[in-house]
Design a protein around this motif. Sequence first.
Motif, PDB file in Angstrom:
ATOM      1  N   ARG A  83     -10.341  53.386  21.565  1.00 47.25           N
ATOM      2  CA  ARG A  83     -11.650  54.105  21.265  1.00 47.25           C
ATOM      3  C   ARG A  83     -11.755  53.918  19.589  1.00 47.25           C
ATOM      4  O   ARG A  83     -13.052  53.475  19.091  1.00 47.25           O
ATOM      5  N   TYR A  84     -10.867  54.645  18.893  1.00 48.45           N
ATOM      6  CA  TYR A  84     -10.972  54.549  17.459  1.00 48.45           C
ATOM      7  C   TYR A  84     -10.140  53.811  16.685  1.00 48.45           C
ATOM      8  O   TYR A  84      -9.937  53.660  15.562  1.00 48.45           O
ATOM      9  N   LEU A  85      -9.585  52.707  17.602  1.00 50.69           N
ATOM     10  CA  LEU A  85      -8.756  51.696  16.574  1.00 50.69           C
ATOM     11  C   LEU A  85      -9.668  50.248  16.479  1.00 50.69           C
ATOM     12  O   LEU A  85     -10.544  50.404  17.132  1.00 50.69           O
ATOM     13  N   TYR A  86      -9.270  49.514  15.695  1.00 49.43           N
ATOM     14  CA  TYR A  86      -9.922  48.223  15.490  1.00 49.43           C
ATOM     15  C   TYR A  86     -10.024  47.355  16.542  1.00 49.43           C
ATOM     16  O   TYR A  86     -10.938  46.449  16.656  1.00 49.43           O
ATOM     17  N   ASN A  87      -8.856  47.459  17.402  1.00 47.16           N
ATOM     18  CA  ASN A  87      -8.826  46.491  18.316  1.00 47.16           C
ATOM     19  C   ASN A  87      -9.640  47.116  19.834  1.00 47.16           C
ATOM     20  O   ASN A  87      -9.750  48.332  19.527  1.00 47.16           O
ATOM     21  N   GLY A  88      -9.887  46.581  20.537  1.00 50.49           N
ATOM     22  CA  GLY A  88     -10.362  46.886  21.775  1.00 50.49           C
ATOM     23  C   GLY A  88      -9.304  46.957  22.756  1.00 50.49           C
ATOM     24  O   GLY A  88      -8.208  46.727  22.582  1.00 50.49           O
ATOM     25  N   PRO A  89      -9.288  47.562  24.194  1.00 49.37           N
ATOM     26  CA  PRO A  89      -8.661  47.521  25.235  1.00 49.37           C
ATOM     27  C   PRO A  89      -7.846  46.079  25.370  1.00 49.37           C
ATOM     28  O   PRO A  89      -8.752  45.262  25.449  1.00 49.37           O
ATOM     29  N   ARG A  90      -6.546  46.117  25.319  1.00 42.55           N
ATOM     30  CA  ARG A  90      -6.052  44.695  25.478  1.00 42.55           C
ATOM     31  C   ARG A  90      -5.767  44.053  27.016  1.00 42.55           C
ATOM     32  O   ARG A  90      -5.426  45.121  27.780  1.00 42.55           O
ATOM     33  N   SER A  91      -6.204  43.142  27.062  1.00 39.95           N
ATOM     34  CA  SER A  91      -5.709  42.203  28.289  1.00 39.95           C
ATOM     35  C   SER A  91      -4.349  41.994  28.489  1.00 39.95           C
ATOM     36  O   SER A  91      -3.555  42.037  27.251  1.00 39.95           O
ATOM     37  N   ARG A  92      -3.711  41.659  29.560  1.00 40.84           N
ATOM     38  CA  ARG A  92      -2.407  41.328  29.788  1.00 40.84           C
ATOM     39  C   ARG A  92      -1.955  40.315  28.613  1.00 40.84           C
ATOM     40  O   ARG A  92      -1.054  40.488  27.929  1.00 40.84           O
ATOM     41  N   ALA A  93      -2.764  39.209  28.403  1.00 40.91           N
ATOM     42  CA  ALA A  93      -2.491  38.304  27.566  1.00 40.91           C
ATOM     43  C   ALA A  93      -2.265  38.543  26.075  1.00 40.91           C
ATOM     44  O   ALA A  93      -1.472  38.449  25.249  1.00 40.91           O
TER      45      ALA A  93
END
Length: 191
Positions: A37-47
Motif C-alpha cells: 500500500r505505501y511502497l513504490y511497488n504494487g503487489p508482486r506477481s509470481r514472476a
Amino acid sequence: MIEIRDAIRTRRLVLRPFEAADEDDMYAFESLPEVARYLYNGPRSRAENAAELARRQKLTVLRDEGDALVLAVEADGRVIGYVLLEWLSERHRQGEFGFVFHPGYHGQGYASEAAVEMLRIGFEELGLHRVIGRCDPRNEGSWRLMERLGMRREAYFVESEIFKGEWGSELHYALLATEWRASRWATAPEV
Ligand SMILES: CC(C)(COP(=O)(O)OP(=O)(O)OC[C@H]1O[C@@H](n2cnc3c(N)ncnc32)[C@H](O)[C@@H]1OP(=O)(O)O)[C@@H](O)C(=O)NCCC(=O)NCCS
C-alpha cells in the motif's frame, strides 16, 4: 566496505542474504496489497517476485555510495520480511534504512528488532553519521516504529510527489551516530 556472508542472530531473529529457496516465503508477503500500500511497488506477481528475489540476492555488499544492503529476516524457520540499508553518501556519511514484514508477524516487535540491527551496521560498521527513514504519513506502523527507536521527525513534506496516481506526502525521520551511541538500542538491543 561491508559484506554480509554469515547469518546475523538477534534475540529472536536471523538476518541473512536472500536465497533462491526463499521464493515462496517472499511471495507470501510481496503479493499482498496491504503490504504494498505505501511502497513504490504494487503487489508482486509470481514472476515479479522471482525477478525481485534474484535482484535482492545480489544486494549483500556496501562498497560504494548508492549501494543497498538487503537482508531476509527469518523467524520460526521462514522468511517473514526484510530490512534494508542504503548508503546515500560517502562524503557526508549518510544512510537510509527500511523494513517490510508479513502482516501475520506484525505487532510483535520483530520489525523493530531487525531495524535496530540495520542501524547498528550503519553506525558501527559503516561509520555513518546519520541514518534516515522515510514513509507516507498514513503509514502509521512505519512512523511508529521509527519513533519507538528514538528517531526524530525532521520533516513532513506535504503533497511533495505523485504517489500511485494521487498527491502523496512524506515524513522524514533521522538519527545521528551520537544519538545512537546514547540510546539503549546500542547497548541492549532487546526490543
Ligand atoms: C512498517 C511495519 C514493518 C511495522 O510493523 P510492526 O509490526 O508495527 O512493527 P514491530 O514489529 O516493531 O512491532 C511493533 C508493535 O508490536 C508491539 N509489540 C509486541 N511485542 C513486542 C515486543 N516484544 N517488542 C516490541 N514491540 C512489541 C508493539 O507494542 C508495537 O505495537 P503498537 O504499534 O500497537 O504499539 C509493517 O507495518 C509493515 O511491514 N508494513 C508494510 C510495509 C511497509 O509499509 N514498510 C514501511 C515502508 S516506509
